[in-house]
Structure formats: C-alpha cells, structure tokens
Design a protein around this motif. Structure first.
Motif, PDB file in Angstrom:
ATOM      1  N   ASP A 153       0.957  -1.319  -0.141  1.00  0.00           N
ATOM      2  CA  ASP A 153       0.043  -0.020   0.058  1.00  0.00           C
ATOM      3  C   ASP A 153       0.897   1.154   0.020  1.00  0.00           C
ATOM      4  OD1 ASP A 153      -2.353  -1.328  -0.054  1.00  0.00           O
ATOM      5  OD2 ASP A 153      -2.754  -1.212   1.931  1.00  0.00           O
ATOM      6  N   TYR A 154       1.972   1.212   0.636  1.00  0.00           N
ATOM      7  CA  TYR A 154       2.929   2.588   0.821  1.00  0.00           C
ATOM      8  C   TYR A 154       3.549   2.523  -0.509  1.00  0.00           C
ATOM      9  CZ  TYR A 154       6.521   5.584   1.785  1.00  0.00           C
ATOM     10  OH  TYR A 154       7.422   6.551   2.003  1.00  0.00           O
ATOM     11  N   GLY A 155       3.777   1.765  -1.035  1.00  0.00           N
ATOM     12  CA  GLY A 155       4.364   1.677  -2.629  1.00  0.00           C
ATOM     13  C   GLY A 155       3.316   2.074  -3.544  1.00  0.00           C
ATOM     14  N   VAL A 156       2.001   1.809  -3.281  1.00  0.00           N
ATOM     15  CA  VAL A 156       1.010   2.601  -4.318  1.00  0.00           C
ATOM     16  C   VAL A 156       0.989   4.053  -3.781  1.00  0.00           C
ATOM     17  CG1 VAL A 156      -1.605   2.320  -4.578  1.00  0.00           C
ATOM     18  CG2 VAL A 156      -0.611   0.458  -4.301  1.00  0.00           C
ATOM     19  N   TYR A 157       1.017   4.327  -2.692  1.00  0.00           N
ATOM     20  CA  TYR A 157       0.808   5.787  -2.227  1.00  0.00           C
ATOM     21  C   TYR A 157       1.981   6.521  -2.892  1.00  0.00           C
ATOM     22  CZ  TYR A 157       0.501   9.879   0.650  1.00  0.00           C
ATOM     23  OH  TYR A 157       0.629  11.297   1.055  1.00  0.00           O
ATOM     24  N   PHE A 158       3.052   5.998  -2.952  1.00  0.00           N
ATOM     25  CA  PHE A 158       4.304   6.664  -3.582  1.00  0.00           C
ATOM     26  C   PHE A 158       4.172   7.003  -4.989  1.00  0.00           C
ATOM     27  CE2 PHE A 158       8.268   6.167  -5.920  1.00  0.00           C
ATOM     28  CZ  PHE A 158       9.076   7.326  -5.256  1.00  0.00           C
ATOM     29  N   VAL A 159       3.689   5.980  -5.705  1.00  0.00           N
ATOM     30  CA  VAL A 159       3.488   6.081  -7.241  1.00  0.00           C
ATOM     31  C   VAL A 159       2.256   6.921  -7.586  1.00  0.00           C
ATOM     32  CG1 VAL A 159       2.881   4.678  -9.238  1.00  0.00           C
ATOM     33  CG2 VAL A 159       4.511   4.043  -7.557  1.00  0.00           C
ATOM     34  N   VAL A 160       1.129   6.848  -6.799  1.00  0.00           N
ATOM     35  CA  VAL A 160       0.071   7.776  -6.923  1.00  0.00           C
ATOM     36  C   VAL A 160       0.387   9.180  -6.634  1.00  0.00           C
ATOM     37  CG1 VAL A 160      -2.534   8.459  -6.316  1.00  0.00           C
ATOM     38  CG2 VAL A 160      -1.603   6.044  -6.799  1.00  0.00           C
ATOM     39  N   MET A 161       1.101   9.564  -5.926  1.00  0.00           N
ATOM     40  CA  MET A 161       1.221  11.225  -5.441  1.00  0.00           C
ATOM     41  C   MET A 161       2.269  11.393  -6.519  1.00  0.00           C
ATOM     42  SD  MET A 161      -0.402  12.067  -3.153  1.00  0.00           S
ATOM     43  CE  MET A 161       0.372  13.490  -2.654  1.00  0.00           C
ATOM     44  N   SER A 162       3.359  10.512  -7.009  1.00  0.00           N
ATOM     45  CA  SER A 162       4.252  11.186  -8.041  1.00  0.00           C
ATOM     46  C   SER A 162       3.304  11.454  -9.186  1.00  0.00           C
ATOM     47  CB  SER A 162       5.245  10.057  -8.199  1.00  0.00           C
ATOM     48  OG  SER A 162       6.092   9.786  -7.141  1.00  0.00           O
ATOM     49  N   THR A 163       2.367  10.514  -9.557  1.00  0.00           N
ATOM     50  CA  THR A 163       1.535  10.846 -10.816  1.00  0.00           C
ATOM     51  C   THR A 163       0.642  11.906 -10.696  1.00  0.00           C
ATOM     52  OG1 THR A 163       1.123   8.295 -11.114  1.00  0.00           O
ATOM     53  CG2 THR A 163      -0.385   9.742 -12.250  1.00  0.00           C
ATOM     54  N   MET A 164       0.288  12.365  -9.270  1.00  0.00           N
ATOM     55  CA  MET A 164      -0.514  13.648  -9.369  1.00  0.00           C
ATOM     56  C   MET A 164       0.282  14.767  -9.357  1.00  0.00           C
ATOM     57  SD  MET A 164      -3.499  12.644  -8.530  1.00  0.00           S
ATOM     58  CE  MET A 164      -3.248  11.462  -9.837  1.00  0.00           C
ATOM     59  N   ILE A 165       1.580  14.820  -9.148  1.00  0.00           N
ATOM     60  CA  ILE A 165       2.341  15.817  -9.174  1.00  0.00           C
ATOM     61  C   ILE A 165       2.592  16.021 -10.753  1.00  0.00           C
ATOM     62  CG2 ILE A 165       4.795  16.918  -8.797  1.00  0.00           C
ATOM     63  CD1 ILE A 165       4.538  15.350  -6.170  1.00  0.00           C
ATOM     64  N   ILE A 166       2.853  15.009 -11.448  1.00  0.00           N
ATOM     65  CA  ILE A 166       3.260  15.332 -12.951  1.00  0.00           C
ATOM     66  C   ILE A 166       1.835  15.615 -13.718  1.00  0.00           C
ATOM     67  CG2 ILE A 166       3.695  13.743 -15.099  1.00  0.00           C
ATOM     68  CD1 ILE A 166       5.455  11.848 -13.145  1.00  0.00           C
ATOM     69  N   LEU A 167       0.945  14.964 -13.376  1.00  0.00           N
ATOM     70  CA  LEU A 167      -0.502  15.698 -14.122  1.00  0.00           C
ATOM     71  C   LEU A 167      -0.797  17.025 -13.432  1.00  0.00           C
ATOM     72  CD1 LEU A 167      -2.547  12.257 -13.806  1.00  0.00           C
ATOM     73  CD2 LEU A 167      -1.243  12.998 -15.921  1.00  0.00           C
ATOM     74  N   ALA A 168      -0.563  17.180 -12.411  1.00  0.00           N
ATOM     75  CA  ALA A 168      -0.992  18.790 -11.855  1.00  0.00           C
ATOM     76  C   ALA A 168       0.079  19.712 -12.841  1.00  0.00           C
ATOM     77  CB  ALA A 168      -0.545  19.021 -10.531  1.00  0.00           C
ATOM     78  N   THR A 169       1.282  19.249 -13.185  1.00  0.00           N
ATOM     79  CA  THR A 169       2.057  20.104 -13.922  1.00  0.00           C
ATOM     80  C   THR A 169       1.717  20.264 -15.293  1.00  0.00           C
ATOM     81  OG1 THR A 169       3.988  19.494 -12.434  1.00  0.00           O
ATOM     82  CG2 THR A 169       4.347  20.386 -14.706  1.00  0.00           C
ATOM     83  N   VAL A 170       1.141  19.411 -15.792  1.00  0.00           N
ATOM     84  CA  VAL A 170       0.567  19.268 -17.181  1.00  0.00           C
ATOM     85  C   VAL A 170      -0.741  20.006 -17.285  1.00  0.00           C
ATOM     86  CG1 VAL A 170      -0.650  17.580 -18.798  1.00  0.00           C
ATOM     87  CG2 VAL A 170       1.445  16.751 -17.676  1.00  0.00           C
ATOM     88  N   ALA A 171      -1.440  19.935 -16.175  1.00  0.00           N
ATOM     89  CA  ALA A 171      -2.774  20.808 -16.142  1.00  0.00           C
ATOM     90  C   ALA A 171      -2.743  22.199 -16.001  1.00  0.00           C
ATOM     91  CB  ALA A 171      -3.759  20.343 -15.144  1.00  0.00           C
ATOM     92  N   THR A 172      -1.599  22.703 -15.340  1.00  0.00           N
ATOM     93  CA  THR A 172      -1.417  24.128 -15.463  1.00  0.00           C
ATOM     94  C   THR A 172      -1.027  24.837 -16.839  1.00  0.00           C
ATOM     95  OG1 THR A 172       1.168  23.951 -15.042  1.00  0.00           O
ATOM     96  CG2 THR A 172      -0.547  23.969 -12.958  1.00  0.00           C
ATOM     97  N   LEU A 173      -0.628  23.980 -17.772  1.00  0.00           N
ATOM     98  CA  LEU A 173      -0.168  24.600 -19.157  1.00  0.00           C
ATOM     99  C   LEU A 173       0.609  25.835 -18.850  1.00  0.00           C
ATOM    100  CD1 LEU A 173      -3.896  24.123 -20.590  1.00  0.00           C
ATOM    101  CD2 LEU A 173      -1.845  22.665 -21.014  1.00  0.00           C
ATOM    102  N   GLY A 174       1.632  25.867 -17.812  1.00  0.00           N
ATOM    103  CA  GLY A 174       2.614  27.215 -17.748  1.00  0.00           C
ATOM    104  C   GLY A 174       1.752  28.353 -17.279  1.00  0.00           C
ATOM    105  N   MET A 175       0.369  28.014 -16.904  1.00  0.00           N
ATOM    106  CA  MET A 175      -0.383  29.352 -16.321  1.00  0.00           C
ATOM    107  C   MET A 175       0.504  29.870 -14.683  1.00  0.00           C
ATOM    108  SD  MET A 175      -2.371  29.975 -18.584  1.00  0.00           S
ATOM    109  CE  MET A 175      -1.046  29.687 -19.890  1.00  0.00           C
TER     110      MET A 175
END
Length: 468
Positions: free
Chosen positions: A42-64
């Motif tokens: 479960d801790y491994g899942v948490y780590f990967v999901v949080m990394s994914t959220m950080i990457i996708l949040a950067t995508v979603a900002t579009l540089g704004m």
C-alpha cells in the motif's frame, strides 16, 4: 536597489526557506507514519500515485503558474491593477478548464494506466479520490503562484501544495494522519481522503484571501498603462515554453516512481520510495540555503560582478555541504539499522538503494548552485537544454536498469541522470558566465558564507529587534 525592495527580497527568501524546512520535516514525518501504518504494498501504491498527481498537475497548469507570476508582478509594478485582475482571472479559468478535462480523461484511463503502465491494480479503486486530488491540488498551486506574482511570498508559502512547499497543507495533513495512526484508523483510502480534504481547505482560504486582496486594491491615478486583451490564446502562447521547461523538470524528479512500479513489485517500490524520500534529508541544507541565493545572484549579475558572484555561490555551497557530508557519512555507516528502526524491518532492504541514490546526490552537492545561477542570469534556454539531455539519459538508464535489476536498476539510472545533469549544468555556467559553481571548503570562503547569511537574516529581523 531600494531599501524596501531589498527587505522584500530578504523577507521572501526567509519565508521560502522556512516553508522548505517545514515541508521537509513534515514529509519525513508523513512518510514515517505511512510506512509504519500501511503495508509495504500500500505504501508503494501511495508513492506512485502521489508522483503521478504531481506530474499530471504540472500538465494541467499549461504554464499558467509561471505566466501569472511574470505578468502579475509586471502589472503590479506599474500600478495596473486592472491588468493584474485580467491576468489572474484568465489564467485561473484556463487552469480550471484544462484540469477538468484532464481529470475526465484520467478517470477513464486509470484502469489501463495502473494495469499496463505502472502495474499497480490496487490503485484503480482509488480513481475517484485521485481525480479529486488532481483537481484540487492543481487549483491550489495556481492560487499559490498568484500570491508569488503579487510578491506575497508569505501567502505563496502558506497556501502552496506539497510540490511548492506549502506550510498549511503540510501541517494539516501531517497532523491528521498522526491522529489516524494513533487511533488505528489509518488506511490507504484514508490517507488520500485526508490529503484531498486538506488541500480543499487550503484552496478555500487561499481563494477568499486572494479575492479580498484584489477587490480592495486601488487603481492609482493617473491611469496606468493599458493591460491589453488577455485571451485564452494569448496566455497559452505565452505559457507553453515555460510549461515545457517545468514539465521536463518535474518528470526528472518524479518519473522514477513509474519506472520502479513498471519493473518491480509494489513491495519493492516501497523500498525505493523510502530511500528516495530519506535521501532528500541529505541535500536539505543545500536546498534551504539556495532559497536565499536568487536575489543575490540576480543583483550581482546585473552589476556585472561575476567573480564576486562565483565566490559567494561557492561559499554558500561549501557551508551548506558540511551538514550534507555528515548526513552522507551517517547513511553509509548506520543507514541500514536506522531504516529498520524508523520504518520497520522490511525497509532495511532499502539500504543498497539508499546508498546508490546518495551517490547521485553527491554530484548535486559538489557542483553547487548552478540550478539557481543559470535561470537567475537569464540562461533559461541553457537550463532547458541541460534538463532535456539529463532527462533523456535518465529515462534510457532507468529503462535498461529497471529491466535488468528492478528497483535497484532504477536507482542506478536515477544516479546516472543526476550525475549527467549536474556535470552539464556546471559546464554551462562555466561556458556562458565564466564562473565555476562547485563548492569550496576553504576557510576564508566559508567565512564569507557565514557573513553573507548573517546579513540576510539580520536584514529580515525588525530594526528594534536588531538594536536590542
């Protein structure tokens, strides 16, 4: 440079450094709690999901997030609050629309992504919470960066997310998870729900504070210069180069979780996660001190004092490297029992990964503060080139290493990428500025660093306190 501007720069640097310190401590406690209360899988899942959220949040900002800092600061500097409001509104609307679309796409792709890409089917059941977290955390980052554009570093630090060292979300999340752990109610879903609720609370407070700040701002007379027409097309045109540079930087830091999950089990990903988070402690002193360098570097470069800038950068890097070296020695000598004592017996196996990642961080320490020097001297294109080449090497090395040796191979790939990036950054500073940024441990140089930091801290203190 005016006294008021210097005070703002010093105050902002201290708030940024303080926020970074709080974030590092909170992240350590958070990972300690999660590793102790969740299964390794479960801790491994948490780590990967949080990394994914950080990457996708950067995508979603579009540089704004970068655009709002640049243009809000410019309009505020000339007193054009109409322009400030126009940029803030257009950037925020663009981020909300882009994030909503990305959340919809990600929700439907979640089963495929966590089955075939990172191979963590246990995360599929958390798709609803992940989408909520992605939306709220992206909006939170945009609001925090808006405060930064207003030169309110205190607001940016208080309301920031995990990625940009937010104090409030770090303290709220960490405190709530400690309560859940103590009560025996900790689960993987509870950890994500806590993060979502904490981020939502910060967004509400940040939005109210920002709206009140913009509403009460008074347009000066005579009228300020025209703010122009801020359309969606214009902000996207201005933002995409900055977005690309930011995305590449985030991918370099966060993509290792994807490689680890793609080539190994969740339990072994947990080992990589603990080592990756633990090694951040090694470079924490250098990271915090670097928060105080940007205004110094910018001022000296504007004056053409490159040699003095070189001496100061080497001095600050040398001073910050001393505790880093001590932490490195402790990791090598007693890292295995420390991991077992803090996180549990299972995580003693993370020791080889910890040592490998620490070797990569040695290059980060020795080459000094080129990550600050290049962008603060206008060499943004060179910074992008360094990031691109280092990222390409890291992806190739992690792919080969992960295929051959699982998470240990991914750690080796990350180490190779770190070495490549830091050597290229050091060389770029030498080629374009004629200076070396590597650290110096000479006594005279270290004395300069102590003097500089003392002046910065003294400048931040109220006059009455200094005179006491």
């Amino acid at each position: 440079m005016s006294h008021e501007l210097k005070q703002n720069m010093i105050s902002g640097g201290m708030w940024a450094a303080g926020g970074r310190l709080v974030a590092i401590v909170a992240a350590f406690v958070l990972n300690l709690v999660l590793a102790r209360s969740l299964t390794p899988g479960d801790y491994g899942v948490y780590f990967v999901v949080m990394s994914t959220m950080i990457i996708l949040a950067t995508v979603a900002t579009l540089g704004m997030d970068r655009i709002v800092v640049r243009f809000v600061a410019a309009y505020k500097g000339v007193g054009d609050w109409t322009g400030v409001r126009a940029v803030v509104k257009r950037c925020l609307v663009t981020v909300i629309a882009a994030t909503a679309l990305l959340c919809l796409i990600f929700y439907f792709l979640t089963p495929w992504f966590f089955t075939y890409v990172v191979k963590m089917p246990a995360a599929i059941g958390l798709s609803g919470l992940m989408v909520l977290l992605l939306f709220v955390s992206t909006v939170q980052r945009q609001l925090a960066e808006t405060f930064r554009g207003l030169n309110d570093i205190r607001g940016a630090t208080l309301f920031g997310g995990f990625r940009n060292n937010g104090i409030l979300i770090s303290l709220i999340t960490c405190g709530t998870l400690l309560i859940l752990w103590a009560s025996g109610a900790m689960t993987l879903a509870a950890a994500f729900a806590t993060t979502v609720c904490s981020s939502l609370l910060v967004v509400i407070v940040a939005a109210w504070t920002l709206q009140r700040r913009l509403r009460t701002a008074v347009q000066p007379l005579p009228a300020a210069p025209s703010s122009g027409n801020w359309t969606t097309g214009r902000v996207l045109h201005e933002g995409w180069p900055l977005w690309l540079a930011s995305l590449l930087g985030v991918l370099r830091l966060q993509v290792n979780g994807w490689f680890a999950a793609g080539f190994d089990s969740s339990e072994n990903v947990a080992l990589f996660a603990i080592a990756d988070r633990f090694v951040l402690l090694m470079t924490a002193p250098l990271t915090i001190v670097n928060m105080l360098l940007p205004p110094v570097v910018a001022e000296l470069y504007a004056r053409g004092e490159n040699k003095r800038m070189e001496r100061i950068v080497q001095a600050v890097g040398g001073l910050a490297s001393l505790p880093c070296i001590v932490i490195l020695l402790l990791i090598v000598l007693i890292g295995r029992p420390v991991l077992g004592t803090l996180f549990g017996a299972h995580y003693e196996a993370a020791y080889p990964i910890l040592v490998i990642l620490s070797v990569g961080q040695i290059a980060n320490i020795v080459t000094g503060s080129w990550q600050v020097v290049l962008p603060m001297t206008g060499l943004r294109r060179q910074t992008l080139h360094v990031t691109m080449w280092a990222g390409a090497v890291q992806i190739l090395a992690c792919t080969i290493g992960g295929y051959v040796a699982g998470v240990v191979g991914v750690a080796l790939g990350s180490c190779v990428g770190s070495l490549t990036g830091n050597v290229l950054g050091l060389a770029a500073a030498r080629r374009h500025l004629g200076i070396w940024t590597f650290i110096s441990l000479r006594r005279a140089v270290l004395t300069d660093a102590v003097t500089l930091l003392s002046k910065r801290i003294a400048g931040f203190m109220p006059m009455r306190a200094r005179d006491a």
